[in-house]
Scaffold this motif. Structure first.
Motif, PDB file in Angstrom:
ATOM      1  N   ALA A 132      -2.574 -52.914 -20.687  1.00 19.70           N
ATOM      2  CA  ALA A 132      -3.990 -52.686 -20.947  1.00 19.70           C
ATOM      3  C   ALA A 132      -4.557 -51.631 -20.007  1.00 19.70           C
ATOM      4  O   ALA A 132      -5.417 -50.825 -20.399  1.00 19.70           O
ATOM      5  N   ALA A 133      -4.054 -51.589 -18.761  1.00 23.00           N
ATOM      6  CA  ALA A 133      -4.549 -50.615 -17.784  1.00 23.00           C
ATOM      7  C   ALA A 133      -4.113 -49.199 -18.121  1.00 23.00           C
ATOM      8  O   ALA A 133      -4.691 -48.242 -17.597  1.00 23.00           O
ATOM      9  N   LEU A 134      -3.122 -49.042 -18.982  1.00 18.46           N
ATOM     10  CA  LEU A 134      -2.624 -47.713 -19.346  1.00 18.46           C
ATOM     11  C   LEU A 134      -3.189 -47.217 -20.676  1.00 18.46           C
ATOM     12  O   LEU A 134      -2.685 -46.244 -21.241  1.00 18.46           O
ATOM     13  N   ARG A 135      -4.234 -47.852 -21.146  1.00 16.97           N
ATOM     14  CA  ARG A 135      -4.745 -47.507 -22.469  1.00 16.97           C
ATOM     15  C   ARG A 135      -5.163 -46.043 -22.598  1.00 16.97           C
ATOM     16  O   ARG A 135      -4.977 -45.406 -23.631  1.00 16.97           O
ATOM     17  N   VAL A 182       3.445 -49.314 -24.647  1.00 15.23           N
ATOM     18  CA  VAL A 182       4.144 -50.222 -23.739  1.00 15.23           C
ATOM     19  C   VAL A 182       4.766 -51.354 -24.540  1.00 15.23           C
ATOM     20  O   VAL A 182       4.065 -52.058 -25.285  1.00 15.23           O
ATOM     21  N   MET A 183       6.078 -51.518 -24.365  1.00 15.05           N
ATOM     22  CA  MET A 183       6.785 -52.674 -24.917  1.00 15.05           C
ATOM     23  C   MET A 183       6.715 -53.799 -23.886  1.00 15.05           C
ATOM     24  O   MET A 183       7.343 -53.730 -22.835  1.00 15.05           O
ATOM     25  N   ASN A 184       5.925 -54.825 -24.194  1.00 13.15           N
ATOM     26  CA  ASN A 184       5.762 -55.957 -23.293  1.00 13.15           C
ATOM     27  C   ASN A 184       6.854 -56.983 -23.562  1.00 13.15           C
ATOM     28  O   ASN A 184       6.951 -57.519 -24.669  1.00 13.15           O
ATOM     29  N   VAL A 185       7.653 -57.256 -22.543  1.00  6.70           N
ATOM     30  CA  VAL A 185       8.760 -58.196 -22.673  1.00  6.70           C
ATOM     31  C   VAL A 185       8.406 -59.473 -21.914  1.00  6.70           C
ATOM     32  O   VAL A 185       8.096 -59.428 -20.718  1.00  6.70           O
ATOM     33  N   VAL A 186       8.459 -60.577 -22.623  1.00  3.42           N
ATOM     34  CA  VAL A 186       8.232 -61.881 -22.004  1.00  3.42           C
ATOM     35  C   VAL A 186       9.572 -62.600 -21.945  1.00  3.42           C
ATOM     36  O   VAL A 186      10.241 -62.776 -22.974  1.00  3.42           O
ATOM     37  N   SER A 187       9.970 -62.981 -20.741  1.00  2.00           N
ATOM     38  CA  SER A 187      11.268 -63.620 -20.550  1.00  2.00           C
ATOM     39  C   SER A 187      11.316 -64.964 -21.261  1.00  2.00           C
ATOM     40  O   SER A 187      10.314 -65.697 -21.311  1.00  2.00           O
TER      41      SER A 187
END
Length: 833
Positions: free
Chosen positions: A702-705, A711-716
């Protein structure tokens, strides 16, 4: 004549005190006296020279006499003689001396100079007494030996006979004029040597200031040549006879050359010693640290210590470990192939630690947005799609580029026209406001998702690694989000009910087969009230096969309670599209006559997706206002910074705060970190594809909008299931276990970000294969940001340095490192498994 046998000094007194009186006697007397004086002077000179030679060495004596006799001939301009001296006897002796060692050569030169001075003193004191005893004998010998010496020098200047004859020839004195002239030349030469010595001393002083040895040596040679030229001008004023002693010229030249070489060596050594001393005196801390590391043999980051090797897999530069595991794929049965399980993940038991090679001719990717239209051919050197899909404007080979006209099978005339056609067909789509996150099934080269960026829409594109060669790799190289996946036997790695719209344009998926299992999987990930857009030939063509498929699809979607909103025809592209909508309540489900497909069991979690088999069932639609999916998210971009309505304030968040407070705190934290650190540390103009390896709420993305990145957000898979929150914000992501390889091609991402990922996972799997996976995913020149505890940071830093990454450790309070991948690859390979 009897008087000639007397002592020279006694005879001289007698003749000078009592001269004869007759004229003839007077003439004879003066002639005899003149001849006698000439012979005395010559004899005394030769005797002194012979005495010096006897006390030193024959070579030194010959060199002194040679200077006196032949320097005038040398200065006269006998250029050929000087050139021949480079290969003559003197040069041969110099080479032998150099082989014996520079120190011995320098010592001999000093001894010769000292003995030369002793010889001159002896001439001044005892020369007159010795001249009379040797003049007659040596005069006769010199006349005979001079002719022989000259002939043998011309025939063979390097033989031993020539050397012996030359020793005799150096004693030749024909008359008093030559002796006087040689004496003058000797004096001139000594003056020249004094000038050279002064210049040497001057050069030494200058070299200690300059420290530039090359310049100093060149200047020294120039000054020496100028000094010799001045000496030549002085000697040329004399009018000497042509020299008959060629070897003497060679000796003089070689001795001067030898002295110059010795002086240059001395100057070089002196300057080097002084330069080293000054360097040690003013050494920097950085330089001392480097020297200390070399002294200790510090091998941190030494690639040999880890034994890195190139992967020797069939896929080579396109190697995806969990999709190219040929050994496991061969174990599958025929029915497994029917469900496309051979295209799914089959990870090795032990994660690979080899490194993937880089294609020949690889170069830094074209920057966005130009990359959407063209990429370097050598980066993805595959032409099959251009051959079979070029006429549909997928991709074409254009010189050193692969170009993308923006077309597709269903939108030959461009994706933007097709995108606008879809929105005009159904008002409820609302690109970039109501519809923000899209799933594109069977994406091809992802032109649909690439052009949706212009409508402020984020698209997750996926396609299998199949005969459509490198389609996902082409998409990623273009800067478009994509993963390698397939509608097979297992659920897609996404939560339930998160995509605003699902799109399929001739995606070749048999939606109606196996009780509609694959379409039911789309129903799981589609948000209640979301659209499924199907653009395929069964929608608008009347071929028998297409008609049968369309009937099956209508029946299946009706039983799933999907509403067929409309069917529209795109006249420009000559295609049609059907728009289906998922229900927003459960009324239809309960009113069905046949419960087929059935409803899923209550304990079946729609958000569970990691290696979960697909099921032929449907989940109920949430209706409670406190449950996710009951209402549509806020319009974009408001939804980005608004905490989801279903986050219960009474529930505890990831960091122990109330959930909504935790969400807001995470958003503020990453906004500050990006603004105050990351934006200044990273050149974002060269960053397009970004991955957050351990996303929580999506605050980093969100900060890089405002940046031109996705951004590919990966949740472990072992972490809290926060991925639905990320989708609710208008972002996207995926579930993944970092103990395994990621489903993407090598060199896919420009930047990877990991916040306390490694310390949280190192109890389950070692860090080394994860770093190897990072190295596989990141492009050469790509970046890595890691935030973790100090011990974990140290281990990671050592591994990255061994891979030749450029690592810079931040001075922040918490452990942070910024690293950049180099072009380095090891030379050796490992055997294929």
């Amino acid at each position: 004549m009897a008087g000639f046998n007397r002592n020279n000094r006694g005879a001289k007194r007698q003749y000078s005190s009592s001269p004869p009186s007759s004229s003839s006697a007077t003439c004879s007397y003066y002639v005899t006296t003149a001849v006698f004086l000439v012979l005395c002077i010559a004899g005394a000179w030769m005797l002194a020279s012979t005495s010096v030679a006897g006390t030193t060495s024959s070579q030194a004596g010959r060199g002194q006499i040679a200077r006196a006799l032949s320097l005038s001939s040398f200065m006269q301009g006998d250029v050929e003689g000087v050139k021949e001296s480079d290969g003559g006897e003197g040069n041969g002796e110099d080479e032998r001396k150099e082989e014996e060692g520079g120190e011995l050569q320098q010592s001999d030169t000093q001894q010769n100079e000292e003995k030369k001075e002793e010889g001159e003193n002896q001439i001044s004191e005892d020369g007159r007494a010795d001249r009379s005893e040797n003049s007659e004998t040596e005069g006769t010998e010199n006349q005979n030996s001079s002719e022989t010496n000259h002939e043998e020098i011309e025939q063979e200047p390097k033989t031993e006979e020539n050397h012996e004859e030359t020793e005799q020839g150096t004693k030749n004195e024909e008359n008093h004029e030559e002796t006087e002239q040689g004496t003058k030349n000797e004096e001139n030469h000594e003056d020249s040597e004094q000038e050279i010595k002064k210049e040497k001393q001057k050069l030494k002083e200058e070299s200690s200031l300059d420290g530039g040895m090359e310049e100093e040596q060149k200047r020294h040679e120039t000054e020496s040549n100028d000094s010799n030229e001045n000496n030549e001008d002085n000697d040329s004023k004399e009018e000497p006879k042509p020299s008959e002693n060629t070897e003497n010229i060679e000796q003089v030249t070689e001795e001067n050359h030898q002295e110059n070489q010795e002086n240059q060596e001395n100057l070089s050594n002196s300057s080097s010693e002084r330069t080293e001393a000054e360097t040690d005196k003013w050494a920097t801390q950085a330089g001392q640290s480097e020297k200390e590391k070399e002294r200790r043999g510090d091998n941190d980051g030494n690639p040999d210590s880890y034994g890195w090797r190139i992967c020797n897999e069939t896929a080579r530069a396109d190697y995806i470990p969990c999709l190219d595991n040929i050994k496991e794929i061969k174990k599958l049965r025929p029915e497994n192939y029917r469900h496309y399980e051979h295209r799914e993940r089959h990870c090795p038991e032990e994660p690979p630690t080899c490194l993937v090679p880089v294609p020949e001719g690889y170069r830094r990717p074209v920057e966005w947005p130009k990359s959407r239209d063209k990429i370097w051919y050598n980066n993805v050197p595959h032409t099959k799609l251009a051959e079979v899909k070029g006429h549909q404007n997928w991709v074409k080979v254009t010189g050193q580029y692969l170009s993308f006209p923006g077309g597709g099978t269903q939108f030959i005339h461009g994706a933007l026209h097709y995108i606008d056609f879809l929105q005009q067909s159904v008002k409820g789509i609302g690109w970039g406001k109501h519809t923000r996150v899209v799933l594109d099934v069977g994406c091809g080269v992802a032109s649909f998702g690439g052009y949706l960026f212009e409508r402020d829409v984020l698209t997750m594109s996926f396609a299998p690694k199949d005969e459509h060669e490198a389609q996902v790799q082409l998409a990623l190289e273009r800067g478009i989000p994509a993963i390698s996946a397939v509608m097979g036997a297992h659920r897609l790695p996404f939560p339930g009910g998160v995509f605003d719209l699902v799109h399929c344009a001739r995606c070749r998926v048999p939606w109606h087969a196996d009780g509609g299992q694959l379409l039911l999987e789309l129903n799981r990930v589609l948000r209640p009230g979301g659209f499924f857009v199907w653009s395929a030939t069964p929608v608008y063509q009347k071929l028998e096969e297409d008609v049968e498929i369309w009937k099956a699809m209508k029946s299946l979607t009706r039983s799933m309670c999907w509403d067929l909103v409309t069917i529209k025809k795109d006249r420009l592209n000559g295609v049609g599209a059907a728009f289906f909508r998922k229900p927003t309540n459960n009324e239809c489900y309960t009113e069905r006559r046949r419960q087929n497909p059935p409803m899923c069991e209550q304990n079946d979690d729609p958000n569970a997706a990691w290696y979960i088999p697909m099921k032929t069932c449907m989940h109920t639609v949430p209706t409670s206002e406190s449950v996710r999916g009951a209402s549509w998210p806020s319009e974009w971009p408001k939804r980005l910074h608004t905490a989801p309505y279903w986050l219960n304030a009474s529930e505890q968040g990831i960091d122990g705060k109330p959930a909504q407070d935790d969400f807001n705190s995470d958003t503020r934290r990453w906004k500050d970190v990006v603004k105050n650190s990351y934006l200044s540390e990273i050149d974002w103009s060269r960053v397009r594809n970004v991955m957050d390896m351990r996303a929580v709420y999506g605050g980093f993305a969100a900060a890089l909008r405002e940046e031109k990145v996705w951004v590919m957000n990966v949740v472990s898979t072992d972490a809290a299931t926060t991925l639905p929150i990320i989708y609710e914000r208008g972002l996207f992501g995926i579930y993944h276990d970092w103990c395994e390889s990621f489903s993407t091609y090598p060199r896919s991402y420009d930047l990877l970000h990991a916040d306390h990922l490694f310390s949280s996972i190192k109890d389950r799997c070692p860090i080394l294969p994860i770093i190897v996976e990072v190295d596989r995913i990141v492009r050469p020149g790509g970046k890595l940001i890691i935030r973790d505890d100090s011990s974990t940071i140290g281990e990671i830093e050592t591994l990255l340095k061994s891979l030749h990454w450029n690592v810079v450790q931040s001075k922040d309070q918490e452990g942070v490192i910024f690293a950049e991948k180099s072009d380095w690859r090891p030379e050796s390979s490992v055997e294929s498994a």
